[in-house]
Write a protein that holds these residues in place. Structure first.
Motif, PDB file in Angstrom:
ATOM      1  N   ASP A 105      52.250  47.248  43.512  1.00 26.34           N
ATOM      2  CA  ASP A 105      52.129  47.667  44.509  1.00 26.34           C
ATOM      3  C   ASP A 105      51.124  47.956  44.932  1.00 26.34           C
ATOM      4  O   ASP A 105      50.586  47.879  46.584  1.00 26.34           O
ATOM      5  CB  ASP A 105      52.975  49.177  44.912  1.00 26.34           C
ATOM      6  N   PHE A 106      50.192  46.863  44.746  1.00 23.81           N
ATOM      7  CA  PHE A 106      48.741  47.296  44.643  1.00 23.81           C
ATOM      8  C   PHE A 106      47.957  45.744  44.577  1.00 23.81           C
ATOM      9  O   PHE A 106      47.344  45.005  45.393  1.00 23.81           O
ATOM     10  CB  PHE A 106      48.235  48.048  43.900  1.00 23.81           C
ATOM     11  N   ILE A 107      48.638  44.911  43.794  1.00 23.93           N
ATOM     12  CA  ILE A 107      48.516  43.745  43.131  1.00 23.93           C
ATOM     13  C   ILE A 107      48.641  42.897  44.741  1.00 23.93           C
ATOM     14  O   ILE A 107      49.746  42.282  44.640  1.00 23.93           O
ATOM     15  CB  ILE A 107      49.068  42.877  42.259  1.00 23.93           C
ATOM     16  N   GLY A 108      48.086  41.355  45.026  1.00 21.45           N
ATOM     17  CA  GLY A 108      47.840  40.783  46.512  1.00 21.45           C
ATOM     18  C   GLY A 108      47.834  41.984  47.462  1.00 21.45           C
ATOM     19  O   GLY A 108      47.690  41.071  48.330  1.00 21.45           O
ATOM     20  N   LYS A 109      47.147  42.706  48.080  1.00 18.90           N
ATOM     21  CA  LYS A 109      46.529  43.630  49.322  1.00 18.90           C
ATOM     22  C   LYS A 109      45.854  42.764  49.555  1.00 18.90           C
ATOM     23  O   LYS A 109      45.225  42.371  50.406  1.00 18.90           O
ATOM     24  CB  LYS A 109      46.947  45.117  48.303  1.00 18.90           C
ATOM     25  N   LEU A 110      44.291  42.554  47.997  1.00 15.34           N
ATOM     26  CA  LEU A 110      43.213  41.893  48.421  1.00 15.34           C
ATOM     27  C   LEU A 110      43.798  40.248  47.574  1.00 15.34           C
ATOM     28  O   LEU A 110      44.346  39.977  46.783  1.00 15.34           O
ATOM     29  CB  LEU A 110      42.235  42.284  47.951  1.00 15.34           C
ATOM     30  N   ASN A 111      43.670  39.183  48.889  1.00 13.77           N
ATOM     31  CA  ASN A 111      44.228  37.617  47.064  1.00 13.77           C
ATOM     32  C   ASN A 111      42.887  36.887  47.307  1.00 13.77           C
ATOM     33  O   ASN A 111      42.772  36.636  48.403  1.00 13.77           O
ATOM     34  CB  ASN A 111      45.119  37.570  47.974  1.00 13.77           C
ATOM     35  N   VAL A 112      42.546  36.804  46.018  1.00 14.42           N
ATOM     36  CA  VAL A 112      41.506  35.912  45.705  1.00 14.42           C
ATOM     37  C   VAL A 112      41.821  34.582  45.408  1.00 14.42           C
ATOM     38  O   VAL A 112      42.466  34.727  44.186  1.00 14.42           O
ATOM     39  CB  VAL A 112      40.121  37.079  45.899  1.00 14.42           C
ATOM     40  N   VAL A 113      41.174  33.995  45.337  1.00 11.77           N
ATOM     41  CA  VAL A 113      41.146  32.619  44.624  1.00 11.77           C
ATOM     42  C   VAL A 113      39.768  32.876  43.577  1.00 11.77           C
ATOM     43  O   VAL A 113      38.746  32.542  44.728  1.00 11.77           O
ATOM     44  CB  VAL A 113      41.690  31.291  45.382  1.00 11.77           C
ATOM     45  N   LEU A 114      39.427  32.696  43.076  1.00  9.23           N
ATOM     46  CA  LEU A 114      38.345  32.307  42.547  1.00  9.23           C
ATOM     47  C   LEU A 114      38.529  30.895  41.148  1.00  9.23           C
ATOM     48  O   LEU A 114      38.844  30.510  40.168  1.00  9.23           O
ATOM     49  CB  LEU A 114      38.308  33.645  40.898  1.00  9.23           C
ATOM     50  N   PHE A 115      37.029  30.146  41.447  1.00  6.14           N
ATOM     51  CA  PHE A 115      36.305  29.297  40.731  1.00  6.14           C
ATOM     52  C   PHE A 115      35.169  30.059  39.784  1.00  6.14           C
ATOM     53  O   PHE A 115      33.963  30.704  40.485  1.00  6.14           O
ATOM     54  CB  PHE A 115      35.783  28.185  41.338  1.00  6.14           C
ATOM     55  N   SER A 116      35.498  29.346  38.615  1.00  7.95           N
ATOM     56  CA  SER A 116      34.400  30.262  37.714  1.00  7.95           C
ATOM     57  C   SER A 116      34.020  29.181  36.737  1.00  7.95           C
ATOM     58  O   SER A 116      35.059  28.414  36.122  1.00  7.95           O
ATOM     59  CB  SER A 116      34.813  30.931  36.638  1.00  7.95           C
ATOM     60  N   PRO A 117      33.179  28.988  35.770  1.00  8.91           N
ATOM     61  CA  PRO A 117      32.599  27.683  35.695  1.00  8.91           C
ATOM     62  C   PRO A 117      34.166  27.526  33.614  1.00  8.91           C
ATOM     63  O   PRO A 117      33.962  26.671  33.218  1.00  8.91           O
ATOM     64  CB  PRO A 117      31.467  27.967  34.428  1.00  8.91           C
ATOM     65  N   SER A 118      34.196  28.823  33.183  1.00  9.72           N
ATOM     66  CA  SER A 118      35.061  29.043  32.480  1.00  9.72           C
ATOM     67  C   SER A 118      36.506  28.569  33.005  1.00  9.72           C
ATOM     68  O   SER A 118      37.001  28.525  31.538  1.00  9.72           O
ATOM     69  CB  SER A 118      34.802  30.775  32.136  1.00  9.72           C
ATOM     70  N   ASP A 119      36.363  28.035  33.620  1.00 12.01           N
ATOM     71  CA  ASP A 119      37.928  27.902  34.574  1.00 12.01           C
ATOM     72  C   ASP A 119      38.159  26.336  33.721  1.00 12.01           C
ATOM     73  O   ASP A 119      39.062  25.753  33.163  1.00 12.01           O
ATOM     74  CB  ASP A 119      38.259  27.395  35.864  1.00 12.01           C
ATOM     75  N   LEU A 120      36.801  25.652  33.173  1.00 14.95           N
ATOM     76  CA  LEU A 120      37.586  24.394  32.937  1.00 14.95           C
ATOM     77  C   LEU A 120      37.836  24.556  30.977  1.00 14.95           C
ATOM     78  O   LEU A 120      38.119  24.081  30.179  1.00 14.95           O
ATOM     79  CB  LEU A 120      35.999  23.670  32.736  1.00 14.95           C
ATOM     80  N   GLU A 121      37.770  26.005  30.603  1.00 12.08           N
ATOM     81  CA  GLU A 121      39.087  25.920  29.981  1.00 12.08           C
ATOM     82  C   GLU A 121      39.893  25.987  29.092  1.00 12.08           C
ATOM     83  O   GLU A 121      40.548  25.939  28.268  1.00 12.08           O
ATOM     84  CB  GLU A 121      38.172  27.105  28.618  1.00 12.08           C
ATOM     85  N   ILE A 122      40.469  25.590  30.589  1.00  8.38           N
ATOM     86  CA  ILE A 122      41.807  25.899  30.362  1.00  8.38           C
ATOM     87  C   ILE A 122      42.998  24.637  30.284  1.00  8.38           C
ATOM     88  O   ILE A 122      43.627  24.578  29.238  1.00  8.38           O
ATOM     89  CB  ILE A 122      42.497  25.556  32.083  1.00  8.38           C
ATOM     90  N   PHE A 123      41.650  23.552  30.124  1.00  9.04           N
ATOM     91  CA  PHE A 123      42.567  22.347  28.870  1.00  9.04           C
ATOM     92  C   PHE A 123      42.371  22.295  27.536  1.00  9.04           C
ATOM     93  O   PHE A 123      43.364  21.632  26.968  1.00  9.04           O
ATOM     94  CB  PHE A 123      41.638  21.125  29.481  1.00  9.04           C
ATOM     95  N   ASP A 124      41.371  23.299  27.015  1.00  8.04           N
ATOM     96  CA  ASP A 124      41.554  23.775  25.637  1.00  8.04           C
ATOM     97  C   ASP A 124      42.633  25.040  25.673  1.00  8.04           C
ATOM     98  O   ASP A 124      41.875  24.940  23.728  1.00  8.04           O
ATOM     99  CB  ASP A 124      40.098  23.547  25.142  1.00  8.04           C
ATOM    100  N   ASP A 125      42.167  25.420  26.148  1.00  4.66           N
ATOM    101  CA  ASP A 125      42.889  26.824  26.263  1.00  4.66           C
ATOM    102  C   ASP A 125      44.855  26.667  25.099  1.00  4.66           C
ATOM    103  O   ASP A 125      45.024  25.582  25.200  1.00  4.66           O
ATOM    104  CB  ASP A 125      43.108  27.744  26.791  1.00  4.66           C
ATOM    105  N   SER A 126      44.646  27.884  24.856  1.00  5.59           N
ATOM    106  CA  SER A 126      46.139  27.434  24.310  1.00  5.59           C
ATOM    107  C   SER A 126      47.366  28.179  25.169  1.00  5.59           C
ATOM    108  O   SER A 126      46.703  28.478  26.677  1.00  5.59           O
ATOM    109  CB  SER A 126      46.353  29.407  23.479  1.00  5.59           C
ATOM    110  N   PRO A 127      48.597  27.585  24.856  1.00  4.90           N
ATOM    111  CA  PRO A 127      49.546  27.672  26.102  1.00  4.90           C
ATOM    112  C   PRO A 127      49.489  29.183  26.997  1.00  4.90           C
ATOM    113  O   PRO A 127      50.013  29.757  27.696  1.00  4.90           O
ATOM    114  CB  PRO A 127      50.908  27.446  25.670  1.00  4.90           C
ATOM    115  N   LYS A 128      48.673  30.288  26.001  1.00  3.30           N
ATOM    116  CA  LYS A 128      49.346  31.099  26.144  1.00  3.30           C
ATOM    117  C   LYS A 128      48.399  31.370  27.212  1.00  3.30           C
ATOM    118  O   LYS A 128      48.973  32.814  28.718  1.00  3.30           O
ATOM    119  CB  LYS A 128      48.954  32.178  24.677  1.00  3.30           C
ATOM    120  N   GLU A 129      47.281  31.328  27.191  1.00  7.60           N
ATOM    121  CA  GLU A 129      46.374  31.525  28.356  1.00  7.60           C
ATOM    122  C   GLU A 129      46.644  30.803  29.759  1.00  7.60           C
ATOM    123  O   GLU A 129      46.648  31.291  30.676  1.00  7.60           O
ATOM    124  CB  GLU A 129      44.645  31.087  28.279  1.00  7.60           C
TER     125      GLU A 129
END
Length: 367
Positions: A105-129
């Motif tokens: 009931d709380f999630i998304g009341k404030l909706n943000v989109v974040l870019f972080s340098p750590s986002d580049l890990e998405i290419f090498d991360d596990s499918p779970k991440e």
């Protein structure tokens, strides 16, 4: 949606602060390890009820303090105050100073989109991440998705526990599978919608930001083809029956939406295999702008864009492209160590806060 004010106390390296924000671009200016990213982290927490950097909420409480407070004033259809109190044994979420019992009931009341340098890990991360990232973004826009994902994960835990028993109750497995299929169908429909929306715009944003005309796509890999509900039900039942002996042998569930994954293609080549680090950074930036468009389409509201240390690895032309895109686009909060060329391209001058050792001060003449 506009963040009007943020109040923090005993949060990370910030003793206490009150920040007001521009409707356009607000800049958090300071050297590394001064608290800029902590400010963005507080907004991410108030959007998703979790940190994007830490495993445990309590790690955000200042040393030797019993609790920390986060409070944000947002302007939507009407003004609203959301907040959180994090203490050593849990947390309390608040909307207009009233406790909220369920995170959904709380999630998304404030909706943000974040870019972080750590986002580049998405290419090498596990499918779970990668699934976690996908679930967070869809969950911010769909309570139905969060409901069925939570239900499915509980049923999955029950099925795995059943498989670990000395004598497996196969009739109970069937009951669990039927309930799991019902939730998976709803989840798969939402995931398909998510990828369709993002793929409408991600190439356009990539081409604009990078000055490189390329076809960029996100490809979702599932255990079944996302078709009609009836067909998906038949396919999932067939998969459970086909893998039952294997599941009983290994005592775990081998198929289902908890095994799904996604990847990026650029001109029909896998990004993680063929693209440079610079291209990957542009792919992630394009994804973030596509997420803004996705949220706008689903929620009919414009989210807040958070850009953490986005400028340091961009050349002057790409920075200029980014500022052109940001101009009158959505409320944006950006961290940087220096006021690089390009900020003056914005029609509305940004509000600049100097951040040093957890303290913030509006830069004179920059409001």
């Amino acid at each position: 949606m506009i963040v009007k004010e943020l109040r923090l106390r005993n949060f990370r390296n910030i003793d206490s602060c009150i920040l007001k924000f521009n409707e356009g671009v607000t800049v958090l200016l300071g050297q590394n390890a001064q608290g800029k990213t902590n400010l963005l982290e507080s907004l991410v927490f108030l959007s998703t009820t979790r940190s994007h950097r830490l495993l445990y909420d309590q790690q955000m409480i200042q040393d030797e303090k019993e609790l920390c407070n986060l409070e944000c004033l947002i302007q939507d259809e009407k003004e609203k105050k959301i907040g959180a109190v994090i203490y050593q044994k849990g947390k309390t979420l608040l909307i207009n100073s009233q406790p909220v019992l369920k995170s959904s009931d709380f999630i998304g009341k404030l909706n943000v989109v974040l870019f972080s340098p750590s986002d580049l890990e998405i290419f090498d991360d596990s499918p779970k991440e990668r699934r976690r990232i996908m679930d967070i973004e869809i969950g911010k826009c769909s309570m139905n998705y969060m409901h069925h994902l939570s239900k499915y994960l509980k049923l999955l835990k029950e099925r795995n526990a059943c498989l670990k028993m000395n004598r497996v109750d196969e009739s109970y497995l069937i009951v669990l599978e039927n309930q799991m299929i019902e939730s998976q169908i709803e989840i798969l429909i939402e995931r398909k919608k998510f990828f369709e929306y993002c793929n409408k715009t991600i190439s356009k944003f990539y081409s604009f930001l990078s000055n490189q005309e390329s076809e960029l796509k996100m490809i979702y890999e599932s255990c079944v083809t996302i078709d009609s509900k009836e067909q998906m039900k038949r396919d999932l039942l067939e998969q459970y029956n086909k893998n039952k002996e294997k599941d009983m042998l290994y005592k775990m569930t081998s198929i289902g939406i908890h095994r799904d994954d996604f990847y990026f293609l650029m001109d029909d080549k896998k990004v993680e295999l063929f693209c440079s680090q610079g291209q990957k950074r542009m792919v992630i930036l394009a994804l973030k702008f596509s997420l803004v468009e996705y949220i706008k389409s689903i929620e009919q509201k414009v989210p807040v864009l958070l850009l953490d240390d986005v400028l340091s690895e961009l050349d002057s032309q790409k920075r200029l492209n980014l500022f052109k895109l940001l101009d009158n686009y959505c409320q944006t909060i950006i961290t940087t160590t220096e006021m690089v060329d390009g900020f003056d391209e914005l029609h509305n001058k940004p509000l600049v806060y100097l951040v040093e050792n957890g303290k913030m001060q509006a830069e004179e003449g920059k409001q």
